[in-house]
Design a protein around this motif. Structure first.
Motif, PDB file in Angstrom:
ATOM      1  N   SER A 107       7.593  10.629   3.888  1.00  0.00           N
ATOM      2  CA  SER A 107       6.444   9.947   4.484  1.00  0.00           C
ATOM      3  C   SER A 107       6.503   8.445   4.196  1.00  0.00           C
ATOM      4  N   PHE A 108       6.859   8.090   2.960  1.00  0.00           N
ATOM      5  CA  PHE A 108       7.029   6.686   2.597  1.00  0.00           C
ATOM      6  C   PHE A 108       8.106   6.034   3.467  1.00  0.00           C
ATOM      7  N   GLU A 109       9.233   6.722   3.597  1.00  0.00           N
ATOM      8  CA  GLU A 109      10.340   6.205   4.409  1.00  0.00           C
ATOM      9  C   GLU A 109       9.895   5.996   5.857  1.00  0.00           C
ATOM     10  N   ILE A 151      11.601  -6.936   6.995  1.00  0.00           N
ATOM     11  CA  ILE A 151      11.965  -5.900   6.030  1.00  0.00           C
ATOM     12  C   ILE A 151      13.449  -5.585   6.183  1.00  0.00           C
ATOM     13  N   THR A 152      14.171  -5.684   5.082  1.00  0.00           N
ATOM     14  CA  THR A 152      15.563  -5.261   5.039  1.00  0.00           C
ATOM     15  C   THR A 152      15.595  -3.890   4.393  1.00  0.00           C
ATOM     16  N   ILE A 153      16.243  -2.937   5.053  1.00  0.00           N
ATOM     17  CA  ILE A 153      16.331  -1.577   4.533  1.00  0.00           C
ATOM     18  C   ILE A 153      17.784  -1.255   4.233  1.00  0.00           C
ATOM     19  N   GLU A 154      18.011  -0.749   3.024  1.00  0.00           N
ATOM     20  CA  GLU A 154      19.350  -0.320   2.614  1.00  0.00           C
ATOM     21  C   GLU A 154      19.284   1.153   2.241  1.00  0.00           C
ATOM     22  N   GLN A 155      20.327   1.891   2.583  1.00  0.00           N
ATOM     23  CA  GLN A 155      20.422   3.300   2.222  1.00  0.00           C
ATOM     24  C   GLN A 155      21.606   3.471   1.290  1.00  0.00           C
ATOM     25  N   ILE A 156      21.339   4.063   0.123  1.00  0.00           N
ATOM     26  CA  ILE A 156      22.353   4.199  -0.915  1.00  0.00           C
ATOM     27  C   ILE A 156      22.478   5.646  -1.322  1.00  0.00           C
ATOM     28  N   ILE A 200       7.660   2.880   6.087  1.00  0.00           N
ATOM     29  CA  ILE A 200       8.418   1.623   5.998  1.00  0.00           C
ATOM     30  C   ILE A 200       9.124   1.340   7.327  1.00  0.00           C
ATOM     31  N   TYR A 201       9.779   2.348   7.894  1.00  0.00           N
ATOM     32  CA  TYR A 201      10.443   2.148   9.183  1.00  0.00           C
ATOM     33  C   TYR A 201       9.430   1.817  10.282  1.00  0.00           C
ATOM     34  N   SER A 202       8.254   2.415  10.234  1.00  0.00           N
ATOM     35  CA  SER A 202       7.215   2.117  11.237  1.00  0.00           C
ATOM     36  C   SER A 202       6.762   0.668  11.152  1.00  0.00           C
ATOM     37  N   ILE A 203       6.569   0.180   9.937  1.00  0.00           N
ATOM     38  CA  ILE A 203       6.178  -1.229   9.778  1.00  0.00           C
ATOM     39  C   ILE A 203       7.289  -2.138  10.280  1.00  0.00           C
ATOM     40  N   ARG A 204       8.524  -1.834   9.905  1.00  0.00           N
ATOM     41  CA  ARG A 204       9.641  -2.662  10.368  1.00  0.00           C
ATOM     42  C   ARG A 204       9.762  -2.631  11.889  1.00  0.00           C
ATOM     43  N   ASN A 205       9.594  -1.448  12.487  1.00  0.00           N
ATOM     44  CA  ASN A 205       9.682  -1.345  13.942  1.00  0.00           C
ATOM     45  C   ASN A 205       8.537  -2.081  14.630  1.00  0.00           C
ATOM     46  N   SER A 206       7.368  -2.094  14.020  1.00  0.00           N
ATOM     47  CA  SER A 206       6.198  -2.760  14.617  1.00  0.00           C
ATOM     48  C   SER A 206       6.245  -4.278  14.485  1.00  0.00           C
ATOM     49  N   TYR A 207       6.731  -4.771  13.343  1.00  0.00           N
ATOM     50  CA  TYR A 207       6.648  -6.201  13.060  1.00  0.00           C
ATOM     51  C   TYR A 207       7.987  -6.914  13.078  1.00  0.00           C
ATOM     52  N   THR A 246       0.827  -1.205   0.000  1.00  0.00           N
ATOM     53  CA  THR A 246       0.000   0.000   0.000  1.00  0.00           C
ATOM     54  C   THR A 246       0.859   1.252   0.000  1.00  0.00           C
ATOM     55  N   LEU A 247       1.881   1.290   0.840  1.00  0.00           N
ATOM     56  CA  LEU A 247       2.768   2.458   0.879  1.00  0.00           C
ATOM     57  C   LEU A 247       3.484   2.661  -0.457  1.00  0.00           C
ATOM     58  N   VAL A 248       3.977   1.593  -1.044  1.00  0.00           N
ATOM     59  CA  VAL A 248       4.702   1.685  -2.316  1.00  0.00           C
ATOM     60  C   VAL A 248       3.796   2.246  -3.406  1.00  0.00           C
TER      61      VAL A 248
END
Length: 122
Positions: A98-100, A115-120, A103-110, A49-51
């Protein structure tokens, strides 16, 4: 990733792309958008949904040019300008931030295992 793989329990990999000034300028999301086992399905629904909402919001609510490609388990969305400096409007920046956050909220909640997050930096 077309189906759940017990050897690779991360159904999502999100890559956030930043310009030289560390301004978020896009993302790539890969992962299962359906057919996830119980418990993963809520993560899949939230991320999907976020994507989708972010891509459509950038296209409909801003005048920014974005390179966007969406397939079943892959989405790429990168802001472009005529000089390829990856700068966008303030509206686009807010939508991407807001998207970012989402995503971090979902990862923190679940949990980080979903979810693997990479910053490039580009």
């Amino acid at each position: 990733m077309n189906s759940w793989d017990e050897d690779n329990p991360n159904p999502f990999v999100i890559r956030f792309y930043y310009n030289r000034k560390m301004t978020l300028c896009g993302f790539i999301a890969q992962g299962i958008i359906h057919s996830a086992p119980y418990g993963q399905d809520i993560v899949a629904a939230g991320v999907s949904t976020l994507v989708i909402n972010t891509v459509h919001s950038l296209q409909e609510l801003t005048k920014d040019k974005a390179e966007a490609a969406m397939t079943q388990n892959y989405t790429r969305c990168l802001l472009l300008d005529l000089q390829q400096r990856n700068r966008g409007s303030r509206e686009a920046a807010v939508l991407l931030q807001s998207f970012e956050m989402g995503i971090y909220s979902i990862r923190n909640s679940y949990g980080e295992e979903h979810i693997t997050i990479e910053q490039i930096q580009r």
